[in-house]
Motif scaffolding. Structure first.
Motif, mmCIF file in Angstrom:
data_model
loop_
_atom_site.group_PDB
_atom_site.id
_atom_site.type_symbol
_atom_site.label_atom_id
_atom_site.label_comp_id
_atom_site.label_asym_id
_atom_site.label_seq_id
_atom_site.Cartn_x
_atom_site.Cartn_y
_atom_site.Cartn_z
ATOM 1 N N ASN A 1 0.661 -1.073 0.016
ATOM 2 C CA ASN A 1 -0.275 -0.073 0.001
ATOM 3 C C ASN A 1 0.765 1.189 0.034
ATOM 4 N N THR A 2 1.849 1.183 -0.422
ATOM 5 C CA THR A 2 3.074 2.417 -0.453
ATOM 6 C C THR A 2 3.738 2.400 -1.788
ATOM 7 N N PRO A 3 4.543 3.440 -1.927
ATOM 8 C CA PRO A 3 5.215 3.411 -3.198
ATOM 9 C C PRO A 3 6.333 2.452 -3.410
ATOM 10 N N TYR A 4 6.477 1.343 -2.364
ATOM 11 C CA TYR A 4 7.364 0.450 -2.390
ATOM 12 C C TYR A 4 6.759 -0.742 -2.976
ATOM 13 N N ALA A 5 5.307 -0.772 -3.409
ATOM 14 C CA ALA A 5 4.786 -1.961 -3.759
ATOM 15 C C ALA A 5 5.127 -2.711 -4.952
ATOM 16 N N ASP A 6 5.744 -2.036 -6.110
ATOM 17 C CA ASP A 6 6.156 -2.679 -7.196
ATOM 18 C C ASP A 6 7.451 -3.378 -6.734
ATOM 19 N N TRP A 7 8.076 -2.834 -6.011
ATOM 20 C CA TRP A 7 9.476 -3.259 -5.756
ATOM 21 C C TRP A 7 9.357 -4.771 -4.658
ATOM 22 N N TYR A 8 8.357 -4.401 -4.076
ATOM 23 C CA TYR A 8 8.018 -5.582 -2.742
ATOM 24 C C TYR A 8 7.406 -6.560 -3.481
ATOM 25 N N ALA A 9 6.551 -6.384 -4.776
ATOM 26 C CA ALA A 9 5.840 -7.402 -5.423
ATOM 27 C C ALA A 9 7.125 -8.201 -6.367
ATOM 28 N N ALA A 10 7.910 -7.438 -6.726
ATOM 29 C CA ALA A 10 9.275 -8.148 -7.433
ATOM 30 C C ALA A 10 10.005 -9.154 -6.589
ATOM 31 N N ILE A 11 10.346 -8.540 -5.549
ATOM 32 C CA ILE A 11 10.992 -9.443 -4.389
ATOM 33 C C ILE A 11 10.269 -10.519 -3.996
ATOM 34 N N SER A 12 9.102 -10.359 -3.466
ATOM 35 C CA SER A 12 8.279 -11.555 -3.102
ATOM 36 C C SER A 12 7.917 -12.557 -4.162
ATOM 37 N N SER A 13 8.048 -12.121 -5.402
ATOM 38 C CA SER A 13 7.925 -13.194 -6.683
ATOM 39 C C SER A 13 9.212 -14.026 -6.522
#
Length: 118
Positions: free
Chosen positions: A93-105
């Motif tokens: 829910n933050t501007p880090y969402a895309d980064w987090y989705a990439a590392i989570s994947s």
């Protein structure tokens, strides 16, 4: 990877939530001293809880908060560029969402690869 750290090194992520990192500008000796104070305060919280001493618990929690503020983990953000603080927010829910989705994947893919090697 113990806990992923955001590219700007402001937060680490635990169970999808951002937690503010300590101020990297603190001198090592001061960071060590404050970390020792934090650990002693956390121990005092535990002792107070086990003893059922609510006054001691309240005091110890205040000491934890003071140490975390001094480390830069709470209170005013330690960065000076005016960026908002997302401490304790879900990364998605933050501007880090895309980064987090990439590392989570990437972490999920690593886990799948490890389980297929068994």
């Amino acid at each position: 990877m113990r806990h992923p750290v955001t590219p700007d090194r402001r937060y680490f992520v635990v169970r999808g939530r951002l937690w503010r990192c300590s101020n990297p500008a603190l001198p090592d000796a001061e960071r060590d001293r404050l970390t020792r104070e934090l650990m002693q305060a956390r121990s005092a919280v535990g002792r107070a809880l086990r003893a059922g001493d609510t006054a001691a618990e309240r005091d110890a929690r205040g000491q934890v908060h003071a140490a975390k503020c001094a480390l830069g983990e709470r209170g005013e953000p330690w960065w000076t560029d005016g960026a908002p603080d997302y401490n304790r927010r879900l990364a998605r829910n933050t501007p880090y969402a895309d980064w987090y989705a990439a590392i989570s994947s990437a972490e999920i893919d690593e886990a799948k690869g490890a389980s297929s090697m068994r």
